[in-house]
Design an enzyme around this catalytic site. Structure first.
Site, mmCIF file in Angstrom:
data_model
loop_
_atom_site.group_PDB
_atom_site.id
_atom_site.type_symbol
_atom_site.label_atom_id
_atom_site.label_comp_id
_atom_site.label_asym_id
_atom_site.label_seq_id
_atom_site.Cartn_x
_atom_site.Cartn_y
_atom_site.Cartn_z
ATOM 1 N N ARG A 78 0.835 -1.202 0.000
ATOM 2 C CA ARG A 78 0.000 0.000 0.000
ATOM 3 C C ARG A 78 0.869 1.250 0.000
ATOM 4 O O ARG A 78 2.090 1.182 0.050
ATOM 5 C CB ARG A 78 -0.891 0.016 1.240
ATOM 6 C CG ARG A 78 -0.107 0.020 2.547
ATOM 7 C CD ARG A 78 -1.003 0.059 3.757
ATOM 8 N NE ARG A 78 -0.215 0.059 4.987
ATOM 9 C CZ ARG A 78 -0.732 0.178 6.198
ATOM 10 N NH1 ARG A 78 -2.045 0.293 6.347
ATOM 11 N NH2 ARG A 78 0.049 0.181 7.268
ATOM 12 N N GLY A 79 0.226 2.416 -0.049
ATOM 13 C CA GLY A 79 0.880 3.694 0.144
ATOM 14 C C GLY A 79 2.001 3.982 -0.825
ATOM 15 O O GLY A 79 1.915 3.709 -2.026
ATOM 16 N N ILE A 80 3.074 4.565 -0.302
ATOM 17 C CA ILE A 80 4.194 4.985 -1.138
ATOM 18 C C ILE A 80 4.821 3.802 -1.859
ATOM 19 O O ILE A 80 5.173 3.887 -3.035
ATOM 20 C CB ILE A 80 5.251 5.699 -0.275
ATOM 21 C CG1 ILE A 80 4.683 7.012 0.270
ATOM 22 C CG2 ILE A 80 6.518 5.980 -1.082
ATOM 23 C CD1 ILE A 80 5.561 7.659 1.313
ATOM 24 N N LYS B 152 15.569 6.488 10.892
ATOM 25 C CA LYS B 152 15.704 7.054 9.555
ATOM 26 C C LYS B 152 16.987 7.855 9.407
ATOM 27 O O LYS B 152 17.551 7.945 8.313
ATOM 28 C CB LYS B 152 14.489 7.930 9.244
ATOM 29 C CG LYS B 152 13.178 7.140 9.105
ATOM 30 C CD LYS B 152 13.229 6.129 7.969
ATOM 31 C CE LYS B 152 11.886 5.453 7.740
ATOM 32 N NZ LYS B 152 11.918 4.493 6.612
ATOM 33 N N ASP C 27 8.710 -12.460 4.626
ATOM 34 C CA ASP C 27 8.909 -11.852 5.934
ATOM 35 C C ASP C 27 10.361 -11.413 5.999
ATOM 36 O O ASP C 27 11.263 -12.229 6.205
ATOM 37 C CB ASP C 27 8.592 -12.860 7.041
ATOM 38 C CG ASP C 27 8.786 -12.278 8.431
ATOM 39 O OD1 ASP C 27 9.166 -11.094 8.545
ATOM 40 O OD2 ASP C 27 8.553 -13.008 9.419
ATOM 41 N N TYR D 290 11.432 6.615 15.397
ATOM 42 C CA TYR D 290 11.316 6.679 13.933
ATOM 43 C C TYR D 290 12.421 7.563 13.353
ATOM 44 O O TYR D 290 13.123 7.177 12.414
ATOM 45 C CB TYR D 290 9.942 7.225 13.565
ATOM 46 C CG TYR D 290 9.713 7.413 12.079
ATOM 47 C CD1 TYR D 290 9.344 6.336 11.274
ATOM 48 C CD2 TYR D 290 9.867 8.660 11.489
ATOM 49 C CE1 TYR D 290 9.130 6.501 9.915
ATOM 50 C CE2 TYR D 290 9.661 8.839 10.134
ATOM 51 C CZ TYR D 290 9.290 7.758 9.349
ATOM 52 O OH TYR D 290 9.086 7.940 8.002
ATOM 53 N N GLY E 19 8.490 0.045 7.129
ATOM 54 C CA GLY E 19 8.620 1.143 8.066
ATOM 55 C C GLY E 19 7.527 1.121 9.115
ATOM 56 O O GLY E 19 6.406 0.683 8.839
#
Length: 234
Positions: free
Chosen positions: A12-14, A144, A48, A140, A77
């Site tokens: 999903r998403g980005i 990053k 996984d 987070y 993430g």
């Protein structure tokens, strides 16, 4: 030239936007998925990435169907936003494992195969929060930030072998925040961006495509901040 592209954790998403943008260029895309459902229209590979043996099987499956992986974009993430005094050690280390250690795992296996080809592209997805900080997502942001350092280390190590490694720092995107924030909070975030709105997933994906393209062959170890002007000056 059609390339074999592995986009890790792309349900999903980005990450899913990345898969679609790469596919539109004619590349052969293999998005992996674990807890979410597989995206339609791709060679979707259940994997996984916390398990080294599982990652090895993933690369073997992709090589058999699409050829050895030439472009790697790890997208796994997570965040557990809390203030320092309320954040448990498990919360902190879990976020670091997901965002940093998993990227190490897939990059190591990808690099081994790219070295044989004497070419390759690795792109890590970081965050603009590493450039100016925020209240709450300390785990987070720490993960990053370390990811950027890891990317630069790999860029030096792999450059003589024809492999480029770059981190892309993205701002909060519509896909990532809509389910968690209300309209007023989204407007508040948009007000901090010179372009006046959060990023769309496809805007991040097109920047990712550039950094892994032949046009960016002379770029390695460089941070591209896609944040609507918010990170300017950093």
């Amino acid at each position: 030239m059609r390339r074999s592209v592995l986009i890790a954790s792309a349900s999903r998403g980005i990450a899913l936007a990345n898969a679609k943008v790469y596919q539109a260029t004619g590349d052969r895309i293999a998005p992996t998925y674990h807890t979410m459902s597989a995206p339609d229209g791709f060679l979707s590979v259940p994997s996984d990435i916390t398990q080294p043996a599982d990652i090895g099987t993933t690369f073997a499956t992709i090589a058999e169907q699409h050829g050895p992986v030439e472009v790697l974009v790890p997208n796994a993430g997570s965040t557990r936003d809390k203030l320092l005094l309320t954040m448990s050690e498990d919360d902190f280390t879990s976020v670091l494992d997901t965002n940093l250690t998993n990227a190490y795992r897939v990059a190591k296996l990808a690099a081994r195969r790219m070295i044989r080809l004497r070419e390759g592209r690795i792109l890590f997805i970081s965050s603009t929060s590493t450039l100016y900080g925020q209240v709450g997502p300390s785990g987070y942001t720490a993960s990053k930030t370390r990811l950027i350092g890891f990317a630069r280390f790999l860029a030096h190590e792999l450059a003589p072998l024809g492999i480029t490694v770059n981190p892309l720092s993205r701002s909060p995107t519509i896909a990532a925040i809509l389910n968690a924030l209300g309209a007023e909070e989204i407007e508040g975030l948009a007000a901090q961006v010179p372009l006046g709105q959060p990023a769309r997933p496809d805007e991040i994906a097109r920047a990712a495509l550039f950094l892994t393209s032949s046009e960016a062959a002379y770029l390695t170890g460089q941070i591209l901040a896609v944040g609507g002007g918010a990170p300017m000056g950093h």
